[in-house]
Enzyme design. Structure first.
Site, mmCIF file in Angstrom:
data_model
loop_
_atom_site.group_PDB
_atom_site.id
_atom_site.type_symbol
_atom_site.label_atom_id
_atom_site.label_comp_id
_atom_site.label_asym_id
_atom_site.label_seq_id
_atom_site.Cartn_x
_atom_site.Cartn_y
_atom_site.Cartn_z
ATOM 1 N N CYS A 1 0.767 -1.292 0.222
ATOM 2 C CA CYS A 1 0.269 -0.454 0.157
ATOM 3 C C CYS A 1 1.126 1.641 -0.073
ATOM 4 C CB CYS A 1 -0.732 -0.205 1.410
ATOM 5 S SG CYS A 1 -2.233 -1.433 1.266
ATOM 6 N N ARG A 31 6.138 -0.894 -4.165
ATOM 7 C CA ARG A 31 5.926 -1.291 -2.950
ATOM 8 C C ARG A 31 4.553 -2.482 -3.005
ATOM 9 N NH1 ARG A 31 6.543 2.545 1.024
ATOM 10 N NH2 ARG A 31 5.099 1.443 2.628
ATOM 11 N N TRP A 87 -2.763 -3.275 -1.932
ATOM 12 C CA TRP A 87 -2.481 -4.593 -1.540
ATOM 13 C C TRP A 87 -3.181 -5.542 -0.632
ATOM 14 C CZ3 TRP A 87 -0.660 -8.223 1.650
ATOM 15 C CH2 TRP A 87 -0.124 -9.338 1.129
ATOM 16 N N ASN A 93 -3.076 2.473 5.133
ATOM 17 C CA ASN A 93 -2.527 1.798 4.609
ATOM 18 C C ASN A 93 -2.437 0.964 6.624
ATOM 19 O OD1 ASN A 93 -1.559 2.525 2.204
ATOM 20 N ND2 ASN A 93 0.467 3.597 3.316
ATOM 21 N N GLY A 94 -2.267 0.169 6.837
ATOM 22 C CA GLY A 94 -2.756 -0.731 8.134
ATOM 23 C C GLY A 94 -3.780 -1.227 7.609
ATOM 24 N N GLU A 146 18.497 -18.559 0.296
ATOM 25 C CA GLU A 146 18.519 -17.217 -0.528
ATOM 26 C C GLU A 146 17.776 -17.359 -1.808
ATOM 27 O OE1 GLU A 146 17.000 -14.455 0.812
ATOM 28 O OE2 GLU A 146 18.118 -12.410 -1.203
ATOM 29 N N LYS A 189 14.494 -15.815 -4.400
ATOM 30 C CA LYS A 189 14.954 -15.839 -5.242
ATOM 31 C C LYS A 189 14.083 -16.128 -5.983
ATOM 32 C CE LYS A 189 15.675 -12.567 -3.866
ATOM 33 N NZ LYS A 189 15.965 -12.170 -2.649
ATOM 34 N N GLU A 205 10.667 -16.761 -5.684
ATOM 35 C CA GLU A 205 9.503 -14.956 -5.472
ATOM 36 C C GLU A 205 9.445 -14.966 -7.477
ATOM 37 O OE1 GLU A 205 10.769 -11.752 -2.421
ATOM 38 O OE2 GLU A 205 11.755 -12.300 -3.585
ATOM 39 N N HIS A 260 17.525 -38.121 3.346
ATOM 40 C CA HIS A 260 17.596 -37.979 4.578
ATOM 41 C C HIS A 260 15.882 -38.162 4.366
ATOM 42 C CE1 HIS A 260 19.880 -38.669 7.029
ATOM 43 N NE2 HIS A 260 20.561 -37.921 7.207
ATOM 44 N N LYS A 299 6.539 -4.920 -1.694
ATOM 45 C CA LYS A 299 8.284 -4.822 -0.675
ATOM 46 C C LYS A 299 8.204 -4.124 0.829
ATOM 47 C CE LYS A 299 12.352 -3.818 -1.334
ATOM 48 N NZ LYS A 299 12.880 -4.783 -1.367
HETATM 49 C C1 AGP Z 1 12.915 -10.688 0.163
HETATM 50 O O1 AGP Z 1 13.248 -10.908 -1.563
HETATM 51 C C2 AGP Z 1 11.313 -10.487 0.067
HETATM 52 N N1 AGP Z 1 10.288 -10.022 -0.508
HETATM 53 C C3 AGP Z 1 10.598 -10.483 1.832
HETATM 54 O O2 AGP Z 1 11.143 -11.782 1.665
HETATM 55 C C4 AGP Z 1 11.919 -9.628 2.702
HETATM 56 O O3 AGP Z 1 13.025 -9.780 3.115
HETATM 57 C C5 AGP Z 1 10.814 -9.413 3.772
HETATM 58 O O4 AGP Z 1 9.710 -9.084 3.930
HETATM 59 C C6 AGP Z 1 11.772 -8.547 4.943
HETATM 60 O O5 AGP Z 1 12.112 -7.293 4.572
HETATM 61 P P1 AGP Z 1 12.124 -6.032 5.387
HETATM 62 O O6 AGP Z 1 14.025 -6.810 5.559
HETATM 63 O O7 AGP Z 1 12.236 -4.850 4.328
HETATM 64 O O8 AGP Z 1 12.693 -6.472 6.798
#
Ligand code: AGP
Length: 608
Positions: free
Chosen positions: A2, A27, A72, A97-98, A481, A485, A488, A504, A603
């Site tokens: 948002c 965002r 969002w 927002n919120g 990670e 990526k 995502e 395992h 974001k």
């Molecule tokens: C990573 O690519 C993400 N989009 C997500 O996992 C992100 O790292 C997570 O939401 C935490 O965000 P922050 O670092 O702003 O707290």
């Protein structure tokens, strides 16, 4: 997640609102809208498409005061009727927002008073609530303050009234909102990138602040309703830092910005001859002397940075370290240990779960808190005793890249400072680590040269539905990670395992259709990893190995090796992250997904 923009000016504010929303697109959102006051009535435009579509639809809209929003979805599906701004009786308009936690209770109270709801959102209760006061007192500021007193939950809001074309009210509690100060014009926004088009002057609103903006100026009131002055800052951001430039996507730009981001983050340390606790804040030396363990709290990519740090902190500094997902920790009954340093890691500094975990830790008695964050003045920074600001610059792509590697750099510094304090770092070792840190940006630059090779490898993944990532030790979190990526932004299902776990369970998944990505640095676990890779090869799995040059792993039938230029010792996780970011990026390009704004993701996750 948002975004809000609001403006009061002598000129038509619609282009400012639209440009602001475009800059907040990163965002994450699924609908957008704006409203202006024109001739004592509200002119509202909403759309479920992109902001560009909203811009088309609002070409003929005109007004000198207005608020705008990218939504969002939380309460209610993404649709035009649920898109903000929400209005009450053609008189009050609100963007929010919120999450309002008591919205059901308020909704039935307001329904009982005759209000008709036209959306499924929690936000609409705010509009009706403000309206219920405004029709009695005709004071937009007081009506908003009275309504806010009834809300439980988190909000950043913008409010205007059709019969009050010179006043815009903004307020924040639990969600970010800032005030932009122009020349005889004033603005509100969720983050500064939306306002760089009009001003560099910014006032960071505090929790509970309400601000009244008019052409003649602005007034801020604190949570208790008293008028208060807040400092005007000059933002360090500039237009260039939020523009795409020569790159196709922000993610690609941000991957390439990593050498500079690392150099900036490490600047103060690399220019000095020794490491001091003061880089984490004036009180750091005192706090560090009182702690004997660390608890890292974070979400997503930031939690992966924490997992790497656990290996560093225990091995180099001899400090026991636990890493916990913030959304789990905040609700778990845990035992507070006054000698624990709570470290929160967050790119945005506004992630609701991380912020709540920090506050939970404080509420159960933890007094040593350190935030590692990329956004100055963010809630997590302001609510922590110690802080380290990564200097990655604005990260626009939803997939975190340069924020991650700079977080790792910050955590490595924390490790070295604690190692030094604990007598585990000789002067010679300190100089050697400083040397390696100075070299880090150019080492990352060298890895980035492999981009064309990785773009080729990515073609092998385009038609795959699943992928497995393997790593060991320090590099297991890097495998996690890499998998995050890939899933995502390319929507390929990807899992990461410590390579020793393969037999395992996950080995059952391996066949010729399952690409297996391995992070293979030249460290003490290399021989173990090689055996794990043999297990994959023997089952016909396709291996994609990112190997340091000295590992002697070579390409062969079913084994695709990308040679890393050098082994960076303890800093190797930072170098090994780069090819995995590039791999995810190029696979997403192959699949034609929306790289910077992947579906369903935001974001900055400012709600639970
Ligand atoms: C990573 O690519 C993400 N989009 C997500 O996992 C992100 O790292 C997570 O939401 C935490 O965000 P922050 O670092 O702003 O707290």
């Amino acid at each position: 997640m948002c975004g809000i923009v609001g403006a009061v000016a002598k000129r038509n504010v619609v282009p400012i609102l639209v440009e602001g929303l475009l800059r907040l697109e990163y965002r994450g959102y699924d609908s957008a809208g704006l409203v202006v006051v024109n001739d004592k009535s509200l002119e509202r435009v909403r759309s479920t498409g992109r902001v560009a579509e909203l811009a088309e639809k609002s070409l003929k809209t005109n007004g000198t005061i207005g608020i705008a929003h990218t939504r969002w979805a939380t309460h209610g599906v993404p649709s035009e009727r649920n898109a903000h701004p929400h209005t009450s009786n053609e008189l009050i308009a609100v963007v929010h927002n919120g999450i309002i936690e008591n919205y059901e209770e308020l909704r039935s109270k307001l329904t009982g008073e005759g209000y008709i709801f036209t959306s499924d959102t929690d936000t609409e209760v705010i509009a009706h609530l403000i309206h219920s006061y405004y029709i009695k007192n005709k004071d937009l500021l007081k009506s908003t303050q009275s309504a806010l007193a009834e809300l439980v939950g988190a909000y950043a809001i913008g409010v205007i009234a059709a019969d009050n074309p010179d006043q815009l009210i903004g307020a924040r509690k639990g969600s970010p909102l800032l005030l932009g100060v122009g020349e005889g014009e004033y603005f509100i926004a969720s983050d500064m990138s939306a306002l760089l088009q009009v001003t560099q002057k910014v006032v960071y609103l505090e929790e509970g602040d309400v601000v009244a903006l008019a052409l003649v100026g602005y007034k801020i009131y604190d949570a208790k309703g008293g008028a208060i002055e807040r400092p005007v800052n000059i933002s360090e951001l500039n237009n260039e830092s939020v523009e795409l430039g020569e790159y196709q996507h922000y993610m690609q730009k941000e991957i390439h910005e990593q050498p500079q981001a690392l150099a900036d983050t490490l600047e103060s340390v690399c220019n000095s001859q020794s490491l001091v606790p003061g880089i984490f804040g004036a009180e750091a030396a005192n706090s560090f002397a009182q702690i004997n363990r660390i608890l890292i709290l974070a979400c997503g990519t930031s939690s992966h940075a924490g997992m790497v740090a656990k290996y560093w902190l225990e091995e180099i500094a001899g400090v026991p370290c636990a890493v916990e997902i913030a959304s789990e920790y905040r609700y778990r009954v845990s035992v507070a240990d006054p000698e624990t340093l709570i470290v929160t890691i967050s790119q945005s500094g506004e992630t609701a779960d991380t912020l709540a975990a920090l506050n939970h830790a404080k509420s159960i008695g933890h007094k040593h808190t350190l935030a590692i964050c990329n956004v100055p003045e963010s809630a997590i920074i302001r609510q922590s005793k110690l802080r380290f600001l990564t200097r990655a610059g604005p990260e626009i792509g939803v997939a975190s890249t340069k924020a991650f590697t700079t977080q790792l750099a910050a955590l490595f510094l924390l490790t070295l400072v604690l190692a030094k304090q604990n007598g585990r770092l000789s002067a010679k070792q300190e100089q050697a680590h400083l040397h390696d840190l100075r070299h880090l940006p150019s080492a990352v630059l060298a890895v980035l040269k492999a981009e064309p090779e990785i773009a080729e490898l990515a073609k092998h993944f385009a038609d795959k539905h699943h992928a497995l990532f393997l790593g060991r030790g320090l590099h297991y979190p890097i495998a996690l990670e890499g998998a995050l990526k890939l899933k995502e932004i390319s929507y390929i299902h990807a899992e990461a395992y410590p390579a020793g776990e393969l037999k395992h369970g996950p080995l059952a998944l391996v066949d010729s259709d399952m690409p297996v990505v391995a992070v293979a640095p030249n460290d003490i676990l290399l021989e173990k990893l090689k055996s794990n890779l043999q297990e994959v090869k023997a089952r016909g799995g396709q291996l994609y190995v990112f190997a340091d040059s000295e590992t002697k792993i070579h390409s062969s039938e079913g084994v695709h090796v990308m040679q890393m230029p050098e082994h960076a010792g303890f800093l190797s996780p930072i170098l090994h992250t780069i090819p995995l970011q590039l791999l995810a990026y190029y696979v997403a390009l192959q699949k034609g997904t929306d790289v910077d704004k992947p579906r369903n993701l935001a974001k900055s996750v400012t709600v639970e």
